[in-house]
Design an enzyme around this catalytic site. Structure first.
Site, short mmCIF file in Angstrom:
data_model
loop_
_atom_site.label_atom_id
_atom_site.label_comp_id
_atom_site.label_asym_id
_atom_site.label_seq_id
_atom_site.Cartn_x
_atom_site.Cartn_y
_atom_site.Cartn_z
CE1 TYR A 150 -3.73 2.37 0.86
CE2 TYR A 150 -2.65 2.98 2.56
CZ TYR A 150 -3.57 3.30 1.73
OH TYR A 150 -4.46 4.38 1.66
NE ARG A 216 -2.84 4.79 13.10
CZ ARG A 216 -1.70 4.26 13.56
NH1 ARG A 216 -0.91 4.96 14.82
NH2 ARG A 216 -1.14 3.03 13.00
N PRO A 277 2.27 2.06 12.42
CG PRO A 277 1.97 3.51 10.69
CD PRO A 277 1.69 2.14 11.15
P1 NAD Z 1 -13.00 2.21 0.29
O1 NAD Z 1 -12.30 0.94 0.28
O2 NAD Z 1 -14.10 2.09 0.91
O3 NAD Z 1 -12.96 2.35 -1.12
C1 NAD Z 1 -12.15 2.21 -2.18
C2 NAD Z 1 -13.02 2.07 -3.26
O4 NAD Z 1 -12.02 1.75 -4.52
C3 NAD Z 1 -13.96 0.72 -3.29
O5 NAD Z 1 -15.27 1.18 -3.68
C4 NAD Z 1 -13.35 -0.41 -4.03
O6 NAD Z 1 -14.17 -1.20 -4.57
C5 NAD Z 1 -12.51 0.37 -5.19
N1 NAD Z 1 -11.56 -0.01 -6.03
C6 NAD Z 1 -10.45 -0.64 -5.52
N2 NAD Z 1 -9.77 -1.37 -6.40
C7 NAD Z 1 -10.45 -0.75 -7.88
C8 NAD Z 1 -10.14 -0.79 -9.06
N3 NAD Z 1 -8.89 -1.34 -9.42
N4 NAD Z 1 -10.85 -0.45 -10.18
C9 NAD Z 1 -11.79 0.39 -9.68
N5 NAD Z 1 -12.26 0.28 -8.28
C10 NAD Z 1 -11.47 -0.25 -7.31
O7 NAD Z 1 -11.78 2.85 0.81
P2 NAD Z 1 -11.73 4.56 1.31
O8 NAD Z 1 -11.43 4.61 2.92
O9 NAD Z 1 -13.07 5.33 0.86
O10 NAD Z 1 -10.25 5.07 0.87
C11 NAD Z 1 -10.50 5.78 -0.50
C12 NAD Z 1 -9.26 6.18 -0.72
O11 NAD Z 1 -8.84 7.31 0.03
C13 NAD Z 1 -8.33 5.11 -1.17
O12 NAD Z 1 -7.44 5.39 -2.17
C14 NAD Z 1 -7.25 5.36 -0.03
O13 NAD Z 1 -6.05 5.03 -0.13
C15 NAD Z 1 -7.61 6.89 0.36
N6 NAD Z 1 -7.23 7.04 1.92
C16 NAD Z 1 -8.27 6.77 2.67
C17 NAD Z 1 -7.94 7.06 3.94
C18 NAD Z 1 -9.00 6.64 5.02
O14 NAD Z 1 -8.83 7.00 6.35
N7 NAD Z 1 -10.32 6.11 4.72
C19 NAD Z 1 -6.91 7.53 4.35
C20 NAD Z 1 -5.96 7.72 3.57
C21 NAD Z 1 -6.01 7.42 2.35
N1 UDP Z 2 -6.15 -0.87 16.06
C1 UDP Z 2 -6.54 -1.67 16.94
N2 UDP Z 2 -7.58 -2.53 17.11
C2 UDP Z 2 -8.31 -2.69 15.87
C3 UDP Z 2 -7.89 -2.09 14.76
C4 UDP Z 2 -6.81 -1.29 14.82
O1 UDP Z 2 -5.77 -1.21 18.21
O2 UDP Z 2 -8.98 -3.65 15.99
C5 UDP Z 2 -5.07 -0.04 15.83
C6 UDP Z 2 -3.89 -0.27 14.87
O3 UDP Z 2 -2.87 -1.24 15.30
C7 UDP Z 2 -3.41 1.08 14.73
C8 UDP Z 2 -4.65 2.00 15.01
O4 UDP Z 2 -5.54 1.21 15.41
O5 UDP Z 2 -2.62 1.26 15.51
C9 UDP Z 2 -5.14 2.58 13.55
O6 UDP Z 2 -5.58 1.60 12.74
P1 UDP Z 2 -6.48 1.45 11.41
O7 UDP Z 2 -6.47 0.10 10.80
O8 UDP Z 2 -7.95 2.28 11.67
O9 UDP Z 2 -5.56 2.43 10.51
P2 UDP Z 2 -3.95 2.77 10.06
O10 UDP Z 2 -3.91 4.25 10.59
O11 UDP Z 2 -3.29 1.55 10.96
O12 UDP Z 2 -4.02 2.68 8.71
#
Ligand code: NAD
Ligand code: UDP
Length: 316
Positions: A150, A216, A277
């Protein structure tokens, strides 16, 4: 005849953040094509939009290429598994969607002379040795650990965005998103917020990994979406952090969720995942100055809203 609306194409539109962005882009006067292969998302997240004439959902894998007829004003790349258990169980797909998928979406933006925006992540900072994290920090990522698929894919995606910007003058944006939560997160995606909320609602123990001293900083999805739209409108090619600087330990997060849920759940410690992290908090000075953006929803307020959503989807 009225001028047609600017069109936005968003990959990952059926996901958690993507579905909120579809709504926000429609609400700000765009027409929207969401492209999703539903690997972690669901058309259910977009049900409220299905009769909107300005909205279209297309089932496709952006790793295979993306072809759209007609004009496109914005291309947003949000497709990617996003929770550690999900990218750990789909590592090759995760690598592809962050690299090849990003390249394909940049190719679309180039062909359409559209503005491109990459959903990058705080994971580009890895297990950070600088705290809080400014955009100038290059990070501390283990490329061969379980999070490498990732983290490195997103880092490569950023390099692709900069390369298309420099070589082909594509108008690009990179937003580094920090932990975000809200309605339409999947109950079982394994992240801390859905796990803790489902456990608290069900009266099960909250699984805190390690001693819970890792930190976090949680952003509510409406704030994040405002930041993404601001970056599209007013941003530039260099990365910008989007997140809420209010930092908590994971143990404090679990305790807060138990309290907000009025739950009798206890806390149970489990093994800390590899390369988890130890600390994470965005320095959002750049977002404040460049975009005039900062979060408005406080931690407890946001958690209460997300909890309300989980209560509505979990059986009583
Ligand atoms: P999510 O899993 O809910 O959404 C991701 C979507 O992408 C899903 O609907 C999945 O089906 C689709 N997808 C995956 N691979 C695909 C492909 N090859 N073609 C078409 N669709 C595809 O996750 P999210 O939390 O909504 O995250 C969305 C974006 O934001 C991601 O790129 C993620 O890395 C980024 N992001 C999210 C967070 C967070 O805290 N939620 C933090 C940092 C970055
Ligand atoms: N975590 C936890 N219990 C859970 C899921 C996650 O203690 O059931 C912790 C995980 O180890 C990390 C933090 O919560 O330290 C945030 O995890 P998350 O998967 O939400 O996101 P990350 O920031 O690690 O991508």
């Amino acid at each position: 005849m009225a001028a047609s609306k600017p069109r936005a194409v968003i990959s990952g539109g059926a996901g958690f953040i993507g579905s909120h962005l579809c709504e926000a882009l429609l609400a700000t006067g765009n027409s929207v094509i969401a492209v999703d292969n539903f690997i972690t998302g669901s058309p259910d997240n977009l049900r409220a939009l299905q009769d909107n004439p300005d909205f279209e959902l297309s089932q496709a894998d952006v790793n295979q290429g993306i072809f759209i007829d007609g004009d496109v004003r914005y291309v947003l790349h949000f497709a990617s598994p996003a929770s550690p258990p999900q990218y750990d169980s789909n590592p090759i797909h995760t690598l592809k969607v962050g690299t090849v998928g990003t390249m394909n979406m940049l190719g679309l933006a180039r062909a359409k002379e559209a503005t491109f925006l990459l959903a990058s992540t705080s994971e580009v900072y890895g297990d950070p040795l600088v705290h809080p994290q400014p955009e100038s920090y290059w990070g501390n990522v283990n490329p061969i650990g379980p999070r490498g698929c990732y983290d490195e894919a997103k880092r490569c995606g950023e390099a692709f965005a900069m390369a298309y910007h420099r070589a082909h003058q594509v108008d690009t944006r990179i937003v580094r998103i920090f932990n975000t939560h809200g309605p339409r997160m999947q109950v079982s995606d394994g992240r801390a917020v859905p796990n803790f909320m489902a456990q608290a609602i069900r009266g099960e123990p909250l699984t805190v990994y390690g001693d819970g001293s890792q930190t976090r900083s949680l952003c509510y999805v409406s704030d994040l979406v405002r930041g993404v739209l601001a970056a599209l409108e007013r941003g530039d090619a260099l990365p910008v952090n989007l997140g809420n600087p209010q930092e908590v330990t994971v143990l404090e997060l679990a305790e807060t969720i138990i309290r907000l849920a009025g739950s009798k759940s206890r806390i149970e410690h489990k093994d800390l995942p590899v390369d988890d992290p130890k600390q994470r908090r965005p320095d959002i000075t750049h977002a404040r100055e460049l975009l005039g953006w900062q979060p408005e929803v406080g931690l407890e307020d946001g958690l209460a809203r997300t909890l309300e959503y989980f209560r509505s989807v979990l059986p009583r």
